[in-house]
Design an enzyme around this catalytic site. Structure first.
Site: not given
Ligand code: THU
Length: 160
Positions: A62, A64, A73, A75, A112
């Site tokens: 991920n 940000e 994310c 995935e 998610c």
């Molecule tokens: N996140 C993911 O990388 N994958 C998911 O399926 C759920 C959330 C990340 C997004 C963000 O950087 C952090 O987790 C918190 O939500």
């Protein structure tokens, strides 16, 4: 009126050690790439690894952003990279590992909703299921034979 019942089945592995050897190796790659997550805001790190039918492995973590919705994310970083670099390859397996810098995550962390929709798009495109395995930092690993278990009544291009 009538009811529609949706049945969902997941396989539960007690730990990463119980996984088939190829999946275990893929999960170790996801755990490794999770460390590259750029997650200064959530402190929540996610790693994902894909095995393609051309034997390539594609990774994602991920990423940000100070403008929160601009991040992505793990995935989707992985699955979009796979589409960008190997557009004709089929994705056979996807593994996901998540860990927080502030507390220990011992329950499986599922993708998610936005990631489910993106995974579904690729499953639909390749017309073949993608096995999905997900876990926290440690503990059980859940396996789904297809994104359809995680996204019933899904939206696809036939509705357009
Ligand atoms: N996140 C993911 O990388 N994958 C998911 O399926 C759920 C959330 C990340 C997004 C963000 O950087 C952090 O987790 C918190 O939500």
């Amino acid at each position: 009126m009538k009811n529609i019942q949706v049945n969902t089945t997941f396989t539960v592995y007690q730990s990463v050690d119980e996984l088939p050897i190829d999946v275990k190796e893929l999960m170790y790659k996801a755990i490794e790439v999770r460390k590259n997550a750029y997650a200064p805001y959530s402190k929540f790190r996610v790693g994902s690894a894909l095995l393609l039918d051309n034997e390539k492995i594609v990774l994602g973590s991920n990423q940000e952003n100070a403008a929160y919705p601009s991040g992505l994310c793990a995935e989707r970083v992985a699955i979009f990279q796979s589409g960008a670099v190997y557009p004709d390859a089929k994705i056979l397996k996807m593994v996901i590992s998540a860990a927080s810098d502030v507390n220990k995550t011992v329950t499986p962390i599922p993708p998610c909703g936005s990631c489910r929709q993106s995974i579904f798009e690729y499953e639909f495109k390749q017309n073949a299921p993608i096995e999905i395995y997900f876990m926290g930092e440690s503990g059980e690993v859940y396996k789904s034979d297809s994104i359809k278990n995680l996204l019933p009544l899904s939206f696809d291009k036939n509705f357009l």
